[in-house]
Write a protein that holds these residues in place. Structure first.
Motif, PDB file in Angstrom:
ATOM      1  N   TYR A 187       2.271   8.678  12.215  1.00  0.00           N
ATOM      2  CA  TYR A 187       3.051   9.033  11.036  1.00  0.00           C
ATOM      3  C   TYR A 187       2.786   7.995   9.945  1.00  0.00           C
ATOM      4  CZ  TYR A 187       5.622  12.069  14.261  1.00  0.00           C
ATOM      5  OH  TYR A 187       5.963  13.035  15.187  1.00  0.00           O
ATOM      6  N   SER A 188       3.242   8.272   8.737  1.00  0.00           N
ATOM      7  CA  SER A 188       2.945   7.397   7.607  1.00  0.00           C
ATOM      8  C   SER A 188       4.207   6.799   6.997  1.00  0.00           C
ATOM      9  CB  SER A 188       2.190   8.165   6.520  1.00  0.00           C
ATOM     10  OG  SER A 188       0.921   8.582   6.994  1.00  0.00           O
ATOM     11  N   ALA A 189       4.019   5.644   6.360  1.00  0.00           N
ATOM     12  CA  ALA A 189       5.064   5.022   5.554  1.00  0.00           C
ATOM     13  C   ALA A 189       4.778   5.320   4.090  1.00  0.00           C
ATOM     14  CB  ALA A 189       5.082   3.518   5.778  1.00  0.00           C
ATOM     15  N   GLU A 190       5.830   5.637   3.352  1.00  0.00           N
ATOM     16  CA  GLU A 190       5.652   5.899   1.922  1.00  0.00           C
ATOM     17  C   GLU A 190       5.053   4.667   1.231  1.00  0.00           C
ATOM     18  OE1 GLU A 190       8.254   7.572  -1.891  1.00  0.00           O
ATOM     19  OE2 GLU A 190       9.290   6.875  -0.074  1.00  0.00           O
ATOM     20  N   TYR A 191       5.650   3.493   1.497  1.00  0.00           N
ATOM     21  CA  TYR A 191       5.111   2.218   1.033  1.00  0.00           C
ATOM     22  C   TYR A 191       5.044   1.298   2.248  1.00  0.00           C
ATOM     23  CZ  TYR A 191       6.693   4.000  -3.514  1.00  0.00           C
ATOM     24  OH  TYR A 191       6.929   4.772  -4.624  1.00  0.00           O
ATOM     25  N   GLY A 202      10.399   5.286   1.841  1.00  0.00           N
ATOM     26  CA  GLY A 202      10.668   3.937   1.382  1.00  0.00           C
ATOM     27  C   GLY A 202       9.609   2.943   1.822  1.00  0.00           C
ATOM     28  N   LEU A 203       9.993   1.675   1.885  1.00  0.00           N
ATOM     29  CA  LEU A 203       9.080   0.575   2.178  1.00  0.00           C
ATOM     30  C   LEU A 203       9.226   0.108   3.621  1.00  0.00           C
ATOM     31  CD1 LEU A 203       7.079  -1.659   1.253  1.00  0.00           C
ATOM     32  CD2 LEU A 203       9.075  -2.986   0.499  1.00  0.00           C
ATOM     33  N   VAL A 204       8.151   0.195   4.385  1.00  0.00           N
ATOM     34  CA  VAL A 204       8.116  -0.336   5.753  1.00  0.00           C
ATOM     35  C   VAL A 204       7.426  -1.695   5.719  1.00  0.00           C
ATOM     36  CG1 VAL A 204       7.232  -0.022   8.094  1.00  0.00           C
ATOM     37  CG2 VAL A 204       8.091   1.949   6.812  1.00  0.00           C
ATOM     38  N   VAL A 205       8.087  -2.701   6.265  1.00  0.00           N
ATOM     39  CA  VAL A 205       7.571  -4.069   6.236  1.00  0.00           C
ATOM     40  C   VAL A 205       7.389  -4.579   7.661  1.00  0.00           C
ATOM     41  CG1 VAL A 205       7.983  -6.436   5.456  1.00  0.00           C
ATOM     42  CG2 VAL A 205       8.783  -4.499   4.072  1.00  0.00           C
ATOM     43  N   VAL A 206       6.206  -5.074   7.964  1.00  0.00           N
ATOM     44  CA  VAL A 206       5.961  -5.718   9.260  1.00  0.00           C
ATOM     45  C   VAL A 206       6.311  -7.201   9.122  1.00  0.00           C
ATOM     46  CG1 VAL A 206       4.223  -6.352  10.970  1.00  0.00           C
ATOM     47  CG2 VAL A 206       4.138  -4.100   9.902  1.00  0.00           C
ATOM     48  N   ASN A 207       7.275  -7.658   9.911  1.00  0.00           N
ATOM     49  CA  ASN A 207       7.703  -9.051   9.872  1.00  0.00           C
ATOM     50  C   ASN A 207       6.690  -9.906  10.629  1.00  0.00           C
ATOM     51  OD1 ASN A 207       9.016 -11.538  10.065  1.00  0.00           O
ATOM     52  ND2 ASN A 207      11.043 -10.588  10.157  1.00  0.00           N
ATOM     53  N   ASN A 208       5.867 -10.639   9.877  1.00  0.00           N
ATOM     54  CA  ASN A 208       4.797 -11.442  10.467  1.00  0.00           C
ATOM     55  C   ASN A 208       5.012 -12.933  10.200  1.00  0.00           C
ATOM     56  OD1 ASN A 208       2.253 -11.523  11.897  1.00  0.00           O
ATOM     57  ND2 ASN A 208       1.285 -12.072   9.954  1.00  0.00           N
ATOM     58  N   LEU A 209       6.270 -13.340  10.020  1.00  0.00           N
ATOM     59  CA  LEU A 209       6.574 -14.744   9.758  1.00  0.00           C
ATOM     60  C   LEU A 209       6.213 -15.594  10.981  1.00  0.00           C
ATOM     61  CD1 LEU A 209      10.068 -14.300   8.053  1.00  0.00           C
ATOM     62  CD2 LEU A 209       7.862 -14.701   6.918  1.00  0.00           C
ATOM     63  N   SER A 230       0.834  -1.201   0.000  1.00  0.00           N
ATOM     64  CA  SER A 230       0.000   0.000   0.000  1.00  0.00           C
ATOM     65  C   SER A 230       0.871   1.255   0.000  1.00  0.00           C
ATOM     66  CB  SER A 230      -0.936   0.012   1.210  1.00  0.00           C
ATOM     67  OG  SER A 230      -0.212  -0.074   2.418  1.00  0.00           O
ATOM     68  N   TYR A 231       0.258   2.375  -0.296  1.00  0.00           N
ATOM     69  CA  TYR A 231       0.973   3.648  -0.384  1.00  0.00           C
ATOM     70  C   TYR A 231       0.452   4.614   0.666  1.00  0.00           C
ATOM     71  CZ  TYR A 231       2.647   8.098  -2.270  1.00  0.00           C
ATOM     72  OH  TYR A 231       3.239   9.320  -2.409  1.00  0.00           O
ATOM     73  N   ASP A 232       1.348   5.388   1.266  1.00  0.00           N
ATOM     74  CA  ASP A 232       0.988   6.395   2.268  1.00  0.00           C
ATOM     75  C   ASP A 232       0.152   5.785   3.386  1.00  0.00           C
ATOM     76  OD1 ASP A 232       1.026   8.946   3.364  1.00  0.00           O
ATOM     77  OD2 ASP A 232      -0.833   9.556   2.360  1.00  0.00           O
ATOM     78  N   GLN A 233       0.693   4.743   3.981  1.00  0.00           N
ATOM     79  CA  GLN A 233      -0.003   3.981   5.021  1.00  0.00           C
ATOM     80  C   GLN A 233       0.269   4.556   6.409  1.00  0.00           C
ATOM     81  OE1 GLN A 233      -1.946   0.935   5.131  1.00  0.00           O
ATOM     82  NE2 GLN A 233      -2.074   1.499   7.291  1.00  0.00           N
ATOM     83  N   SER A 234      -0.781   4.821   7.181  1.00  0.00           N
ATOM     84  CA  SER A 234      -0.605   5.268   8.556  1.00  0.00           C
ATOM     85  C   SER A 234       0.033   4.154   9.386  1.00  0.00           C
ATOM     86  CB  SER A 234      -1.948   5.656   9.174  1.00  0.00           C
ATOM     87  OG  SER A 234      -1.805   5.858  10.581  1.00  0.00           O
ATOM     88  N   LEU A 235       0.971   4.521  10.233  1.00  0.00           N
ATOM     89  CA  LEU A 235       1.650   3.562  11.110  1.00  0.00           C
ATOM     90  C   LEU A 235       1.161   3.654  12.557  1.00  0.00           C
ATOM     91  CD1 LEU A 235       5.299   3.980   9.752  1.00  0.00           C
ATOM     92  CD2 LEU A 235       3.694   2.117   9.254  1.00  0.00           C
ATOM     93  N   LYS A 236       0.047   4.327  12.756  1.00  0.00           N
ATOM     94  CA  LYS A 236      -0.493   4.540  14.108  1.00  0.00           C
ATOM     95  C   LYS A 236      -0.672   3.224  14.860  1.00  0.00           C
ATOM     96  CE  LYS A 236      -4.599   6.343  16.516  1.00  0.00           C
ATOM     97  NZ  LYS A 236      -3.870   7.057  17.579  1.00  0.00           N
ATOM     98  N   HIS A 237      -1.145   2.200  14.165  1.00  0.00           N
ATOM     99  CA  HIS A 237      -1.410   0.914  14.828  1.00  0.00           C
ATOM    100  C   HIS A 237      -0.218  -0.037  14.753  1.00  0.00           C
ATOM    101  CE1 HIS A 237      -5.521   2.174  15.380  1.00  0.00           C
ATOM    102  NE2 HIS A 237      -5.669   2.370  14.083  1.00  0.00           N
ATOM    103  N   TYR A 238       0.913   0.461  14.294  1.00  0.00           N
ATOM    104  CA  TYR A 238       2.107  -0.371  14.172  1.00  0.00           C
ATOM    105  C   TYR A 238       3.254   0.140  15.033  1.00  0.00           C
ATOM    106  CZ  TYR A 238      -0.492  -2.372  10.313  1.00  0.00           C
ATOM    107  OH  TYR A 238      -1.470  -2.979   9.553  1.00  0.00           O
ATOM    108  N   ASN A 239       2.943   1.040  15.991  1.00  0.00           N
ATOM    109  CA  ASN A 239       3.925   1.430  17.000  1.00  0.00           C
ATOM    110  C   ASN A 239       3.188   1.616  18.322  1.00  0.00           C
ATOM    111  OD1 ASN A 239       3.999   4.763  17.587  1.00  0.00           O
ATOM    112  ND2 ASN A 239       2.989   4.195  15.678  1.00  0.00           N
ATOM    113  N   SER A 240       3.757   1.092  19.400  1.00  0.00           N
ATOM    114  CA  SER A 240       3.028   1.014  20.668  1.00  0.00           C
ATOM    115  C   SER A 240       2.825   2.365  21.353  1.00  0.00           C
ATOM    116  CB  SER A 240       3.727   0.044  21.631  1.00  0.00           C
ATOM    117  OG  SER A 240       5.064   0.444  21.865  1.00  0.00           O
ATOM    118  N   PHE A 241       3.522   3.416  20.915  1.00  0.00           N
ATOM    119  CA  PHE A 241       3.219   4.758  21.414  1.00  0.00           C
ATOM    120  C   PHE A 241       1.982   5.338  20.725  1.00  0.00           C
ATOM    121  CE2 PHE A 241       7.635   5.245  23.117  1.00  0.00           C
ATOM    122  CZ  PHE A 241       7.283   5.686  24.374  1.00  0.00           C
TER     123      PHE A 241
END
Length: 337
Positions: A21-25, A66-73, A6-17
């Protein structure tokens, strides 16, 4: 197989604070084979790759290019060792760390029980060399599987080659932009071997508590002292416990006989929470952020969408502690953005 980027994705739910802020990808990695697609995307778009886990050891302080990837392996298995008492515990990087610890102790295995209720994922554990109650992940780690983004090759790296020290590893520095953790292997045992040096003498009924008893005690202590990041934004311990020489320790001890510190080789590890408390910060709230009233080592976010006020609070605490004790505190969570 096709990645959902996805593009311009909010990271609100991907950081515990909970900073917004947003990720470009952005995408979520669910399969190791997708790493090759990720590399193709990065090369095609000539962008930076940033891998995160649960975001529980992160201070997001701006939008991320750039690209932010959540490692969900996912995946875990126990492998019997050469001795019936010895086991190798293999965990994929996206496994929830606390759940893995609970699984191991319920199998009657010793080795990581002191590391209960540390938030985050298995893949992040060696990066930070997580630790609690006298135990660090390096004490149980055998090896780490990594993906080299330059060569696109998977390989296993011995724990001895990870350059571990207090909350440090090769993954935070030399390998920060070149290696992705995909799996870890831990050495566990059924042999009774409790690590109790950080507990009071009355903490357990037995001199040799089970791994499960230690796990439950640690979980109880941490729940009483630390806020749930799902209810109150925080990243756990915000500052590292500073390591000082014996001379510095003795100088502080003269003025503050109740100084909380632990031997660390020929040095001393000072309790950062105690230093912050003595500097008068425990329980204070400033501009929507604050110092948790039950544990001064934890900074919390009440209602801020950005990190500015938290970083200002961090700087004020560092300044006050340095002026009072001549000791410099260092942030534990990684800054991004």
């Amino acid at each position: 197989m096709s990645l959902n980027i996805s593009y311009d994705q909010s990271l609100k739910h991907y950081n515990s604070f909970g900073f917004d802020y947003s990720a470009e990808y952005f995408c979520i990695l669910n399969d190791q084979a997708e790493l090759f697609e990720l590399m193709d995307f990065v090369e095609r778009n000539r962008c930076q790759l940033t891998m995160i886990g649960a975001g529980s050891n992160l201070v997001l302080k701006g939008d991320v290019k750039g690209l932010v990837v959540v490692n969900n392996l996912k995946g875990r298995k126990l492998i019997v060792g050469e001795s019936p008492a010895d086991f190798t515990f293999e965990l994929a990087a996206g496994e929830v760390w606390h759940d893995a610890v609970e699984y191991s102790v319920r199998q009657g295995l010793y080795g990581i029980e002191n590391l209960a209720l540390i938030p985050g994922t298995a893949g992040a554990a060696p990066v930070q060399n997580i630790g609690a109650y006298g135990v660090e992940i390096k004490d149980a780690l055998l090896e780490v599987e990594v993906f080299d983004i330059r060569t696109r090759v998977f390989s296993w790296v011995s724990a001895l080659d990870c350059d571990f020290s207090y909350r440090e590893s090769r993954f935070k520095h030399e390998w920060k932009d070149s290696h992705i953790v995909t799996k870890i292997r831990l050495k566990l045992s059924t042999v009774v071997n409790p690590k109790l040096s950080y507990f009071s003498d009355s903490a357990f009924d037995s001199l040799d508590p089970s791994a499960l008893e230690i796990f439950e005690k640690v979980s109880t202590i941490r729940r009483e002292k630390l806020p749930d990041p799902k209810r109150l934004g925080n990243a756990g311990s915000f500052f590292k416990n500073p390591i000082v020489t014996d001379r510095v320790y003795q100088d502080i001890k003269k003025s503050y006989p109740n100084l909380v510190a632990y031997p660390y080789g020929v040095s001393w590890k000072l309790a950062a929470g105690w230093l912050i408390d003595q500097a008068g910060w425990k329980g204070k709230c400033v501009d929507g952020v604050g110092v948790y009233d039950k544990q001064a080592l934890v900074l919390v976010n009440y209602d801020n969408k950005v990190a500015d006020n938290l970083l200002a609070l961090q700087d004020s605490i560092v300044t006050d502690v340095q002026q009072k004790f001549d000791v410099v505190l260092e942030r534990e969570p990684i800054a991004l953005g």
